[in-house]
Motif scaffolding. Structure first.
Motif, PDB file in Angstrom:
ATOM      1  N   GLY A 279      19.851  34.205  26.794  1.00  0.00           N
ATOM      2  CA  GLY A 279      18.740  35.146  26.714  1.00  0.00           C
ATOM      3  C   GLY A 279      17.521  34.741  27.503  1.00  0.00           C
ATOM      4  O   GLY A 279      16.577  35.529  27.643  1.00  0.00           O
ATOM      5  N   ARG A 280      17.518  33.525  28.056  1.00  0.00           N
ATOM      6  CA  ARG A 280      16.354  33.033  28.801  1.00  0.00           C
ATOM      7  C   ARG A 280      16.608  32.950  30.300  1.00  0.00           C
ATOM      8  O   ARG A 280      15.651  32.877  31.075  1.00  0.00           O
ATOM      9  CB  ARG A 280      15.941  31.651  28.287  1.00  0.00           C
ATOM     10  N   ILE A 281      17.870  32.904  30.686  1.00  0.00           N
ATOM     11  CA  ILE A 281      18.208  32.742  32.097  1.00  0.00           C
ATOM     12  C   ILE A 281      18.858  34.013  32.635  1.00  0.00           C
ATOM     13  O   ILE A 281      19.402  34.820  31.869  1.00  0.00           O
ATOM     14  CB  ILE A 281      19.146  31.539  32.328  1.00  0.00           C
ATOM     15  N   GLY A 282      18.776  34.177  33.944  1.00  0.00           N
ATOM     16  CA  GLY A 282      19.350  35.339  34.597  1.00  0.00           C
ATOM     17  C   GLY A 282      20.797  35.113  34.979  1.00  0.00           C
ATOM     18  O   GLY A 282      21.519  34.347  34.331  1.00  0.00           O
ATOM     19  N   PRO A 283      21.256  35.740  36.058  1.00  0.00           N
ATOM     20  CA  PRO A 283      22.662  35.621  36.451  1.00  0.00           C
ATOM     21  C   PRO A 283      23.035  34.205  36.872  1.00  0.00           C
ATOM     22  O   PRO A 283      22.199  33.448  37.360  1.00  0.00           O
ATOM     23  CB  PRO A 283      22.787  36.598  37.621  1.00  0.00           C
ATOM     24  N   ALA A 284      24.300  33.861  36.665  1.00  0.00           N
ATOM     25  CA  ALA A 284      24.794  32.517  36.985  1.00  0.00           C
ATOM     26  C   ALA A 284      26.168  32.635  37.613  1.00  0.00           C
ATOM     27  O   ALA A 284      27.000  33.441  37.172  1.00  0.00           O
ATOM     28  CB  ALA A 284      24.868  31.662  35.722  1.00  0.00           C
ATOM     29  N   VAL A 285      26.411  31.825  38.644  1.00  0.00           N
ATOM     30  CA  VAL A 285      27.734  31.753  39.248  1.00  0.00           C
ATOM     31  C   VAL A 285      28.311  30.357  39.030  1.00  0.00           C
ATOM     32  O   VAL A 285      27.632  29.355  39.259  1.00  0.00           O
ATOM     33  CB  VAL A 285      27.716  32.108  40.759  1.00  0.00           C
TER      34      VAL A 285
ATOM     35  N   ARG B 210      30.918  35.703  29.198  1.00  0.00           N
ATOM     36  CA  ARG B 210      29.469  35.482  29.213  1.00  0.00           C
ATOM     37  C   ARG B 210      28.797  36.159  30.415  1.00  0.00           C
ATOM     38  O   ARG B 210      27.629  35.905  30.697  1.00  0.00           O
ATOM     39  CB  ARG B 210      29.184  33.974  29.207  1.00  0.00           C
ATOM     40  N   ASP B 211      29.548  36.980  31.108  1.00  0.00           N
ATOM     41  CA  ASP B 211      29.050  37.733  32.271  1.00  0.00           C
ATOM     42  C   ASP B 211      28.658  36.831  33.438  1.00  0.00           C
ATOM     43  O   ASP B 211      27.851  37.229  34.281  1.00  0.00           O
ATOM     44  CB  ASP B 211      27.866  38.640  31.886  1.00  0.00           C
ATOM     45  N   TRP B 212      29.239  35.626  33.506  1.00  0.00           N
ATOM     46  CA  TRP B 212      28.973  34.764  34.650  1.00  0.00           C
ATOM     47  C   TRP B 212      29.846  35.196  35.818  1.00  0.00           C
ATOM     48  O   TRP B 212      30.901  35.811  35.649  1.00  0.00           O
ATOM     49  CB  TRP B 212      29.256  33.301  34.302  1.00  0.00           C
ATOM     50  N   TYR B 213      29.377  34.863  36.987  1.00  0.00           N
ATOM     51  CA  TYR B 213      30.090  35.157  38.219  1.00  0.00           C
ATOM     52  C   TYR B 213      30.989  33.968  38.562  1.00  0.00           C
ATOM     53  O   TYR B 213      30.758  32.842  38.104  1.00  0.00           O
ATOM     54  CB  TYR B 213      29.112  35.414  39.359  1.00  0.00           C
ATOM     55  N   ILE B 214      31.981  34.212  39.418  1.00  0.00           N
ATOM     56  CA  ILE B 214      32.970  33.192  39.763  1.00  0.00           C
ATOM     57  C   ILE B 214      33.007  33.026  41.276  1.00  0.00           C
ATOM     58  O   ILE B 214      33.154  34.008  42.022  1.00  0.00           O
ATOM     59  CB  ILE B 214      34.372  33.575  39.258  1.00  0.00           C
ATOM     60  N   GLY B 215      32.868  31.778  41.741  1.00  0.00           N
ATOM     61  CA  GLY B 215      32.999  31.460  43.157  1.00  0.00           C
ATOM     62  C   GLY B 215      34.370  30.863  43.436  1.00  0.00           C
ATOM     63  O   GLY B 215      34.773  29.896  42.780  1.00  0.00           O
TER      64      GLY B 215
ATOM     65  N   ALA C  94      35.851  42.706  40.400  1.00  0.00           N
ATOM     66  CA  ALA C  94      35.272  42.645  41.744  1.00  0.00           C
ATOM     67  C   ALA C  94      33.777  42.405  41.697  1.00  0.00           C
ATOM     68  O   ALA C  94      33.224  41.709  42.555  1.00  0.00           O
ATOM     69  CB  ALA C  94      35.587  43.929  42.498  1.00  0.00           C
ATOM     70  N   ALA C  95      33.110  42.942  40.700  1.00  0.00           N
ATOM     71  CA  ALA C  95      31.659  42.793  40.591  1.00  0.00           C
ATOM     72  C   ALA C  95      31.236  41.425  40.098  1.00  0.00           C
ATOM     73  O   ALA C  95      30.029  41.152  39.974  1.00  0.00           O
ATOM     74  CB  ALA C  95      31.097  43.867  39.658  1.00  0.00           C
ATOM     75  N   ARG C  96      32.210  40.546  39.813  1.00  0.00           N
ATOM     76  CA  ARG C  96      31.899  39.181  39.367  1.00  0.00           C
ATOM     77  C   ARG C  96      32.447  38.131  40.329  1.00  0.00           C
ATOM     78  O   ARG C  96      32.330  36.935  40.072  1.00  0.00           O
ATOM     79  CB  ARG C  96      32.481  38.932  37.973  1.00  0.00           C
ATOM     80  N   LEU C  97      33.021  38.554  41.446  1.00  0.00           N
ATOM     81  CA  LEU C  97      33.743  37.642  42.336  1.00  0.00           C
ATOM     82  C   LEU C  97      32.965  37.402  43.631  1.00  0.00           C
ATOM     83  O   LEU C  97      32.517  38.352  44.284  1.00  0.00           O
ATOM     84  CB  LEU C  97      35.112  38.244  42.677  1.00  0.00           C
ATOM     85  N   MET C  98      32.820  36.113  43.994  1.00  0.00           N
ATOM     86  CA  MET C  98      32.227  35.737  45.268  1.00  0.00           C
ATOM     87  C   MET C  98      33.087  34.664  45.934  1.00  0.00           C
ATOM     88  O   MET C  98      33.943  34.060  45.286  1.00  0.00           O
ATOM     89  CB  MET C  98      30.782  35.265  45.084  1.00  0.00           C
ATOM     90  N   ILE C  99      32.857  34.450  47.215  1.00  0.00           N
ATOM     91  CA  ILE C  99      33.701  33.542  47.995  1.00  0.00           C
ATOM     92  C   ILE C  99      32.855  32.492  48.686  1.00  0.00           C
ATOM     93  O   ILE C  99      31.686  32.733  49.021  1.00  0.00           O
ATOM     94  CB  ILE C  99      34.539  34.314  49.030  1.00  0.00           C
ATOM     95  N   GLU C 100      33.451  31.333  48.920  1.00  0.00           N
ATOM     96  CA  GLU C 100      32.714  30.206  49.504  1.00  0.00           C
ATOM     97  C   GLU C 100      33.697  29.218  50.119  1.00  0.00           C
ATOM     98  O   GLU C 100      34.857  29.149  49.727  1.00  0.00           O
ATOM     99  CB  GLU C 100      31.875  29.519  48.426  1.00  0.00           C
ATOM    100  N   THR C 101      33.188  28.452  51.073  1.00  0.00           N
ATOM    101  CA  THR C 101      34.034  27.408  51.665  1.00  0.00           C
ATOM    102  C   THR C 101      33.795  26.039  51.043  1.00  0.00           C
ATOM    103  O   THR C 101      34.678  25.199  51.050  1.00  0.00           O
ATOM    104  CB  THR C 101      33.784  27.287  53.181  1.00  0.00           C
TER     105      THR C 101
END
Length: 266
Positions: A147-153, A170-175, A198-205
């Motif tokens: 309740g104190r922090i915003g979005p997290a990946v 917990r509505d966190w995003y996934i890298g 799809a709205a929770r998925l991100m990509i990284e190297t």
């Protein structure tokens, strides 16, 4: 494809001889924007410097990785707060817990993690998180800030099915990184990635680390770089049974919204 690499360690010394060429290869491969990971007192200021030198192309995070938790003093906290105030810094972290290597004592890791969660709570900026072999304690620390922090990946997710669904609940995003391409350690991710909305998925190297083992031809240096992000997209698309361009578009839109980047000027 216009891709966003949400985690590239471009301050790493292996990029010192040819960093401009690395960025040029990334652009040629469709990676138009990159988030440079800040993971220590030494490298977080460098990440900001790179972002300022390449506006609209590079962005930065500012934080202290659990490996470096012992360096998280009051002075370090003040330094991180000053860095996070910069508009080019789009997230707090890399921060979290790592019980796999325990390069810093676990109590020091938890204290450093909590201090950085306080920065996120105070500033409203998103969180760029690291967790390895510390899932229960990681959830417990994060719960204290509910309740104190915003979005997290959860950057470079490598965990189990249960851990994935704990994060998604917990509505966190996934890298997702090239770990997906590692038949020795990442085979389980092949099935799991299909469950990430799809709205929770991100990509990284996570460059220069985690060179995809399925990349052909593999560079002789064994160094990973952002240009190889397109290969991860192709592998991810296959496992999700989706077109690669759809995965590219969705992960780019998700990253733009998460880091508040706005659409590309390109």
């Amino acid at each position: 494809m216009q891709l966003i690499d949400i985690g590239a360690n471009l301050t790493h010394e292996s990029f010192d001889p040819d960093r401009d060429a690395v960025l040029a290869r990334a652009r040629a491969a469709g990676v138009g924007r990159m988030v440079v990971t800040g993971a220590s007192r030494e490298h977080s200021p460098r990440a900001l410097e790179l972002a300022r030198a390449h506006p609209g192309v590079l962005y930065a995070t500012a934080g202290v990785h659990p490996h470096h938790a012992v360096e998280y003093t009051a002075e370090c906290d003040a330094e991180m707060r000053a860095l996070v105030a910069a508009p080019e810094v789009v997230a707090v972290g890399e921060c979290g817990l790592d019980y796999f290597r325990d390069f810093s004592p676990r109590p020091a890791q938890r204290r450093a993690f909590e201090r950085q969660l306080e920065i996120a709570a105070d500033t409203g900026k998103p969180l760029f998180l690291h967790q390895r072999d510390a899932h229960a304690d990681f959830l417990a620390v994060m719960k204290d800030f509910e309740g104190r922090i915003g979005p997290a990946v959860v950057h470079c997710f490598t965990g189990t099915r249960e851990e994935l669904f704990d994060c998604l609940d917990r509505d966190w995003y996934i890298g997702i990184t090239g770990w997906l391409c590692d038949e020795r350690r990442g085979a389980h991710l092949r099935e799991l990635v299909a469950h990430i909305p799809a709205a929770r998925l991100m990509i990284e190297t996570d460059a220069p680390y985690l060179l995809p083992r399925t990349l052909r031809p593999a560079p002789k240096s064994r160094r990973n770089e952002p240009a190889f992000l397109a290969h991860i997209v192709e592998e991810l698309a296959r496992d999700r049974r989706e077109p690669a361009d759809a995965v590219a578009a969705a992960t780019t839109a998700t990253a733009e919204a998460f880091f508040r980047l706005g659409p590309s000027a390109a």
